[in-house]
Write a protein that holds these residues in place. Structure first.
Motif, PDB file in Angstrom:
ATOM      1  N   LEU A 185       0.814  -1.211   0.000  1.00  0.00           N
ATOM      2  CA  LEU A 185       0.000   0.000   0.000  1.00  0.00           C
ATOM      3  C   LEU A 185       0.849   1.263   0.000  1.00  0.00           C
ATOM      4  O   LEU A 185       0.322   2.360   0.136  1.00  0.00           O
TER       5      LEU A 185
ATOM      6  N   LYS B 157       3.048   2.770   2.028  1.00  0.00           N
ATOM      7  CA  LYS B 157       2.878   3.647   3.182  1.00  0.00           C
ATOM      8  C   LYS B 157       3.866   4.808   3.166  1.00  0.00           C
ATOM      9  O   LYS B 157       5.075   4.612   3.009  1.00  0.00           O
TER      10      LYS B 157
ATOM     11  N   GLN C  64       0.546   6.631  -2.143  1.00  0.00           N
ATOM     12  CA  GLN C  64       0.201   5.842  -0.966  1.00  0.00           C
ATOM     13  C   GLN C  64      -1.301   5.597  -0.838  1.00  0.00           C
ATOM     14  O   GLN C  64      -2.129   6.405  -1.247  1.00  0.00           O
ATOM     15  N   LEU C  65      -1.627   4.442  -0.261  1.00  0.00           N
ATOM     16  CA  LEU C  65      -2.984   4.143   0.174  1.00  0.00           C
ATOM     17  C   LEU C  65      -3.078   4.113   1.695  1.00  0.00           C
ATOM     18  O   LEU C  65      -4.179   4.065   2.236  1.00  0.00           O
ATOM     19  N   VAL C  66      -1.927   4.104   2.353  1.00  0.00           N
ATOM     20  CA  VAL C  66      -1.885   4.124   3.812  1.00  0.00           C
ATOM     21  C   VAL C  66      -0.862   5.157   4.260  1.00  0.00           C
ATOM     22  O   VAL C  66       0.234   5.234   3.698  1.00  0.00           O
TER      23      VAL C  66
ATOM     24  N   PHE D 126      -6.151   5.002   6.101  1.00  0.00           N
ATOM     25  CA  PHE D 126      -6.230   4.833   4.659  1.00  0.00           C
ATOM     26  C   PHE D 126      -6.420   6.198   4.002  1.00  0.00           C
ATOM     27  O   PHE D 126      -7.223   7.016   4.463  1.00  0.00           O
TER      28      PHE D 126
ATOM     29  N   LEU E   4      -6.215   8.441  -0.034  1.00  0.00           N
ATOM     30  CA  LEU E   4      -6.197   8.357  -1.485  1.00  0.00           C
ATOM     31  C   LEU E   4      -5.255   9.431  -2.010  1.00  0.00           C
ATOM     32  O   LEU E   4      -5.543  10.621  -1.900  1.00  0.00           O
ATOM     33  N   ASP E   5      -4.134   9.012  -2.538  1.00  0.00           N
ATOM     34  CA  ASP E   5      -3.207   9.952  -3.140  1.00  0.00           C
ATOM     35  C   ASP E   5      -3.890  10.666  -4.307  1.00  0.00           C
ATOM     36  O   ASP E   5      -4.714  10.086  -5.020  1.00  0.00           O
TER      37      ASP E   5
ATOM     38  N   LEU F 238      -3.599   8.918  -7.703  1.00  0.00           N
ATOM     39  CA  LEU F 238      -4.412   7.706  -7.781  1.00  0.00           C
ATOM     40  C   LEU F 238      -5.886   8.071  -7.891  1.00  0.00           C
ATOM     41  O   LEU F 238      -6.625   7.489  -8.697  1.00  0.00           O
TER      42      LEU F 238
ATOM     43  N   TYR G   7     -14.556  -0.599  -6.728  1.00  0.00           N
ATOM     44  CA  TYR G   7     -13.202  -0.724  -6.176  1.00  0.00           C
ATOM     45  C   TYR G   7     -13.174  -1.082  -4.689  1.00  0.00           C
ATOM     46  O   TYR G   7     -12.101  -1.282  -4.130  1.00  0.00           O
TER      47      TYR G   7
ATOM     48  N   LEU H 191     -13.935   0.863  -2.191  1.00  0.00           N
ATOM     49  CA  LEU H 191     -13.467   2.002  -1.402  1.00  0.00           C
ATOM     50  C   LEU H 191     -14.651   2.618  -0.662  1.00  0.00           C
ATOM     51  O   LEU H 191     -15.518   3.263  -1.263  1.00  0.00           O
TER      52      LEU H 191
END
Length: 250
Positions: free
Chosen positions: A119, A121, A126-128, A140, A142-143, A146, A182, A184
């Protein structure tokens, strides 16, 4: 993918693996038919061995394994091991607790490190994210790049003729699409996966999530708010697909 549930996942994995060993032993004594190789025993087949039909054999098999572990320990037992023994669990659960005592922390750290890497980090894309320091909690995120890719893909929809074209969508429609396509969850909690409805703190967090999502949309140029009317609060694509053919047809 909830970090706090990793120990439960590790314990469940150990349970299936050890029940597979138990199945192999039963098969060796003609009490169970292994339809496939040992490594391919289905989870449902392994869990079925927890039934009353195999209770006596299960207790005997895992009692030997518990004794094997405890025999290697010095007397008196360490307090944490003695606590496990004193719980009065059946021998299968006692065995699992002993394994978790020895291997649980290592396996959890391994999985956490793996997920942090997957993810990305605290890295671009990043997702984390996690603040520096041992007390920083992961969250969590959302960049922007992305999110922009997901939005652009989500805003491409087929028209009446089946031609793929970009079109604007309401914010709630985008949130629903990100959730269903997705997985999310931004403005709501999953209906299953152990959640039983948001409490007051959850509701406040979900509202903050929604507000932060709209602000992020505004920052990357996808959000258009024509007025206070809900229907005019739309997510508009920055790049148009299908417009050239439409103009040429005119």
């Amino acid at each position: 993918m909830w970090y706090g549930r990793i120990p439960q996942f590790v314990r469940g994995t150990f349970a299936v693996l050890k029940l597979t060993d138990f199945a192999t032993d039963l098969s060796r004594h003609g009490k169970f038919t292994m339809r496939r190789a040992k490594e391919d025993l289905a989870v449902t087949e392994a869990v079925a061995l927890l039934g009353e039909r195999y209770a006596k054999d299960r207790e005997t098999f895992f009692d030997m394994r518990v004794r094997r572990i405890l025999d290697d320990e010095a007397e008196p037992l360490a307090p944490e091991l003695q606590t496990i023994v004193d719980l009065g669990l059946d021998r299968f659960d006692t065995y699992l607790e002993l394994i978790m005592h020895y291997r649980g922390t290592f396996q959890r750290k391994y999985l956490v490190d793996c997920m942090d890497s997957l993810l990305m980090k605290n890295r671009p894309g990043q997702l984390v994210a996690q603040p520096r320091g041992k007390s920083g909690l992961r969250r969590f995120v959302l960049d922007s790049r992305l999110l922009e890719v997901l939005l652009q893909v989500s805003l491409v929809q087929p028209d009446e003729s089946g031609t793929m074209r970009t079109k604007s969508m309401r914010v709630d429609e985008v949130l629903d699409l990100l959730r269903t396509r997705y997985g999310l969850y931004i403005d709501t909690l999953p209906e299953a996966d152990g959640f039983h409805g948001p409490d007051l703190l959850d509701q406040a967090a979900l509202r903050a999530n929604s507000a932060a999502f709209v602000e992020r949309l505004r920052e990357i140029g996808y959000y258009r708010d024509m007025s206070d009317a809900y229907l005019t609060q739309t997510v508009t694509p920055r790049f148009t697909i299908g417009a050239t053919r439409e103009r040429s047809g005119r």
